[in-house]
Each structure stands twice: as C-alpha cells, then as structure tokens.
Write an enzyme that holds these catalytic residues in place. Structure first.
Site, PDB file in Angstrom:
ATOM      1  N   SER A  61       0.790  -1.231   0.000  1.00 50.98           N
ATOM      2  CA  SER A  61       0.000   0.000   0.000  1.00 50.98           C
ATOM      3  C   SER A  61       0.823   1.282   0.000  1.00 50.98           C
ATOM      4  CB  SER A  61      -0.924   0.030   1.235  1.00 50.98           C
ATOM      5  OG  SER A  61      -1.782  -1.081   1.259  1.00 50.98           O
ATOM      6  N   THR A 353      -2.662   2.948  -0.242  1.00 50.84           N
ATOM      7  CA  THR A 353      -2.380   4.035   0.721  1.00 50.84           C
ATOM      8  C   THR A 353      -2.463   3.505   2.176  1.00 50.84           C
ATOM      9  OG1 THR A 353      -3.475   5.498  -0.842  1.00 50.84           O
ATOM     10  CG2 THR A 353      -3.138   6.332   1.373  1.00 50.84           C
ATOM     11  N   VAL A 354      -1.647   4.150   2.983  1.00 46.71           N
ATOM     12  CA  VAL A 354      -1.772   3.795   4.400  1.00 46.71           C
ATOM     13  C   VAL A 354      -2.093   5.055   5.189  1.00 46.71           C
ATOM     14  CG1 VAL A 354      -0.317   1.731   4.418  1.00 46.71           C
ATOM     15  CG2 VAL A 354       0.740   3.963   4.757  1.00 46.71           C
ATOM     16  N   SER A 371       1.342   7.076   0.484  1.00 44.09           N
ATOM     17  CA  SER A 371       0.894   6.089  -0.496  1.00 44.09           C
ATOM     18  C   SER A 371       1.834   6.015  -1.685  1.00 44.09           C
ATOM     19  CB  SER A 371      -0.509   6.459  -0.986  1.00 44.09           C
ATOM     20  OG  SER A 371      -0.932   5.611  -2.027  1.00 44.09           O
ATOM     21  N   MET A 434      -8.191   5.442   4.095  1.00 46.38           N
ATOM     22  CA  MET A 434      -7.405   5.357   2.879  1.00 46.38           C
ATOM     23  C   MET A 434      -8.154   4.535   1.833  1.00 46.38           C
ATOM     24  SD  MET A 434      -6.539   1.971   2.763  1.00 46.38           S
ATOM     25  CE  MET A 434      -5.178   1.911   1.633  1.00 46.38           C
TER      26      MET A 434
END
Length: 534
Positions: A61, A353-354, A371, A434
C-alpha cells in the site's frame, strides 16, 4: 489453516488510553510508534516511526517512493503539510504520446513522480519532533533487517499483486520488484517471514542525513542512474528541486463541528463539498433509504465537480473558496431529486495508501497518510534499495483542455487525504480512511456516523459502507442491509454487492476528551488494523 476464512462475526471495542495512542492498519507499525513514545518521543515522532515501519510491513500500500500529507495539532493550532511531488520537468503530453500512449499508463517508468515521503518525515521531525529522525526510524530498520511474518490481509494483496505482475511485468526495468518482493520466485505466504536488507540500508541513510541523501546525495544518484538506464523521465534535478509545502488547512462547519482537510491539489475538498451539500437537505434519519439516497447524491455531485476542477491551485478554473461556499452547496443541493442521477460537472460561475493517527498526553495529535498510489505503485523498484516508486502521474490527463493536464514540474490531482475534527476551537482528533477514490467517501461516512448518529470511533468505522463507482452505479458491502439496498434500487441506483470489504477503505480514528485528556481510538476491521496504547 486458512487465515482469511472468518466464518463468525467479530466485534471490536473502542480502545482507551491516556499517555499515548497510535492507530494504523498493521500491528507492528502501530507498536513501532508506541515504542518511540516510550523512548521520549511525542505523537509526531511516533507518527514518523509508524509511517516508516509501514513502508516495510505493508509494502502493498505504500513505500519510501510515495507521497505524504499530514494535519498536525500542536499548541492549539492545526498545521497542514503537503509533501506530494511533481511530475519530472522533462515530461509532457507530447513526450508520453510519442511513446505510443493515448492516456497516462498506470505502471512503469512514465507515471513516476517525485517521491515526497522522505522529505515529509524530515520536515515533521525538524518542525515538531523531540527525537532525531534517525532515532524515529530505528523500529522500521529493525523490521527490515530482521524480517517479520506477513499478516493476513497483507498476504492476500501481496499474492494478488504477484499473480498480476508475473505475467505483465516482463521487461527489464521491473526486475527490481521481483528481486525485492518475490525473492524466492514467488510472493511470501501469510505467516511467512520476509525481510528487506536494502530497505534497511536506505532507511539508515535517510535517518543519518535527514533525508538529504534521498534528494541531493547518494540515493538520488542511484535513482538517477536507474532512470537514465531505462529511459525514464525522473532525474536527480527533479529530486534536488523538491521541497515539502506547509499549507493552511481548509474546513467546513458541519452541525457545530469543523471538519478539516488539506487544500488542493488533494481531493479532501470533495468530502467538504459533499458535507456542505448534504447539510442543506433534510435532517438525516437513522437507517433511512431517503438519507442514504441524499448522501450518495451529494457525494456524486461533489466528486464529479472535484474531478473536473481540482488540480494545482493556480490551474483550477474555480476557486477553493467558491467550491466551499454556501452558494455552491445550495445550488448543487437543489439539483437532488427523488431518484438517482447521472451527474454532470457544475457549470462554472461567470467572470487506491496507508493512514495513521497518533496522539500523546501533551495534547499533540497528527493525522498522517502516505501512499505509492495503486498498490505497490509503478512496479519500479530501484535495485538493492527497497525503494518502490509511486505511479501518481497516472492521474494526469493528456487532454490540453483539462485543468489536470500533464506538465513538467506540476503536481496532479491527489487522492490521499488526512482528516481532522475540531469543536469550539478545541481538537476532537484525527481521522482518515485510505483507499484511492474511496477516501473522501469514507471521510464523509465517518463524519456523518460520528456527528449525526453519535457512533463511537470503532462503530463509526465498522458501519457498512457504500461507494459510488460511476453514473448510477453504487457498490455496497456484503453486510449492507438488504432492505436499504432494495429501496435504493427502487430509486434508480444500480446496486452491486461486493464479495468483501477490501475496496471500501481502511480507516483509523482517535478522539480526545478535552476535559480529561483521555484518548479513544478505533481501527479498521477490514484489514490487519491495530490500536497500540501506552
């Protein structure tokens, strides 16, 4: 044993603590943040530690080669950081089309933009941290050197990426990805140990040089040599020119609370626009098809306009102020009828994404997101470094008439957005969800769950979500109530039921009691989420 087979409904409770809290999508990363707090760091140091650890323990991610944004609450003031990198100066629509592309590709060398993550860590550490950047990166370095066992959702997405990449990433520039993330000729399994010595060396160098090596030193040279060898656009000149930007956050008032986002080029505006439109309509009703319909229509209108207009502020054909105005919200609310619409962009006035949240006992709080964009990003990994480069440039348009048209040195419309909530000029706390274009939809749903229905942090995250896809198509989670799905279908929405919650975003919340300082946190049940406390 199948670690993804969970036949029984599970329930999480809100987590409470006083001295410190970190909430994110991976337990080891959350623990890294608490470790740094216990070693004398504050919430900002903890966020940096967690973010760095996430590049190691959740590479599906995010990564060192991605972008980052943050909303930081320190001494009763909210600060915004935009650390998204621009397109290389040498790229242009003509150059991309000359390579045979009619639109921006999603993988490979072309969509690679300047990474902002290392600069974000260094900037946050310099401005607000109590510890050195080198100290904050120690847990991440340890995970990269010693290895760690893959968690279930991480393993699921790693396997899916490998299955896709092994057939499509066949040219030489992709070999670094396979050497790093499939070192034994396959993706690691759930529960299997994986380490990345090259990643550890890069993190050590970033820490020792406060990220200068990444942009102006040895790491920048490695990136430059690789890109030149494979005829990519990104060059050391692009890295040298990059600086993260401190920005004034934008907000809207929603039923007595202020909801805060990063201003464009980010899509946080979409969540604020949708909230503004929705509050012009009827008072929300619990589990009401009419309320869901109005929420969906408000989001569709805001998203359609956001995609049409949001880019670099100087290139937007309409101002941020107008898109957040009561005039805009009222005009869009008037277009919402009894049935589903197929929205068209707003007529301009004339003239994936995190995410993490962290808080400490001093009252410092941070909403942070980073991300590589689509999973592992571009699929390009600089050999021996663990640096997976993002594919953020895939969002640029090649249409010269579009506000978000590709240009060298320009930042694109950006999907990753941190959120923050305040009331009466006091921090309520950080939140985020996210997941690409799900993010403003997730922000909208978390805020309405919290404010309209008084859901606790965990319940606000656990509530079944909906997701606008395009036109009249709405995707709902498997546990979304069927009677509501049927009622929405009767209103003209094309309802599709997902097989799992993977595409509905992954959220974290930390709320702070302004009187007692007690922290209340929730984490995402759709992934390997954890709230670590002290």
């Amino acid at each position: 044993m199948d670690y993804l087979h969970n036949p029984f409904a599970a329930q999480r409770q809100t987590v409470f603590s006083k001295k410190g809290m970190v909430a994110t999508s991976q337990p080891l990363a959350a623990q890294a943040g608490i470790e740094i707090m216990q070693n004398g760091g504050n919430a900002i140091d903890a966020a940096i530690a967690t973010a760095a650890a996430l590049t190691v323990v959740e590479p599906t991610s995010n990564g060192i080669g991605g972008d980052a944004f943050a909303l930081v609450w320190v001494k009763d003031k909210l600060h915004g950081l935009n650390s998204s990198g621009p397109a290389p100066k040498s790229i242009s629509p003509e150059a991309v089309k000359a390579l045979g592309f009619e639109k921006m590709p999603t993988h490979g060398l072309v969509p690679v933009t300047v990474p902002g993550v290392p600069a974000a860590w260094a900037e946050l550490s310099k401005k607000f941290g109590k510890l050195s950047l080198a100290e904050a990166l120690k847990p991440a370095i340890r995970y990269a050197e010693e290895g760690y066992p893959l968690t279930p959702i991480l393993g699921k997405y790693w396997q899916a990426a490998y299955a896709k990449y092994k057939d499509s990433f066949t040219s030489k520039e992709y070999q670094g990805w396979f050497d790093t993330f499939a070192p034994n000729g396959r993706a690691p399994e759930i529960g299997e140990m994986w380490s990345s010595p090259g990643h550890a060396k890069t993190l050590i160098e970033i820490g020792q040089t406060d990220a200068r090596s990444f942009y102006k030193g040895a790491i920048a040279e490695k990136i430059d040599r690789f890109m030149k060898k494979h005829e990519g656009f990104l060059a050391k000149e692009d890295l040298q020119a990059f600086e993260p930007q401190w920005v004034e956050p934008v907000s809207t008032d929603y039923r007595g609370y202020k909801v805060w986002e990063i201003p464009p080029n980010g899509q946080g505006m979409v969540a604020l626009m949708a909230l503004n439109i929705f509050k012009k309509l009827d008072q929300p009703k619990w589990q009401s098809a009419e309320t869901y319909h109005e929420q969906i229509e408000a989001m569709k209108l805001a998203f359609t306009d956001g995609k049409a207009f949001i880019t670099e502020p100087e290139n937007m054909p309409v101002s941020t102020e107008h898109l957040l105005s009561e005039e805009y919200a009222a005009s869009r609310a008037k277009t919402i009828g009894e049935n589903a619409s197929d929205p068209k962009p707003y007529e301009l006035p004339k003239g994936g994404t995190v995410y993490l949240s962290a808080a400490d006992e001093e009252g410092n709080m941070i909403s942070y997101i980073q991300s590589n964009y689509m999973g592992f990003g571009s699929g390009i990994v600089i050999p021996g470094t663990g640096i997976g480069l993002q594919n953020r440039g895939a969002d640029f348009s090649l249409d010269p008439e579009h506000p978000n048209v590709l240009a060298g040195g320009k930042r694109t419309f950006h999907t990753i957005i941190p959120g923050f909530l305040t009331k009466d000029d006091k921090a309520v706390g950080p939140f985020g969800v996210m997941g690409g274009y799900m993010q403003p939809q997730g922000h909208f749903q978390v805020v309405t769950n919290t404010i309209d229905y008084l859901m606790n942090p965990q319940a606000a995250l656990d509530a079944p979500r909906w997701q606008w896809i395009e036109g009249k198509t709405i995707l709902v989670e498997p546990n979304f109530p069927n009677y509501l799905a049927q009622a929405l279908s009767r209103k003209g929405h094309h309802i599709q039921v997902a097989t799992d919650g993977g595409s509905f975003g992954r959220g974290q919340i930390i709320w702070r009691d302004s009187e007692t300082g007690v922290l209340a946190g929730g984490t995402e049940s759709r992934t390997d989420g954890a709230v670590a406390v002290w």
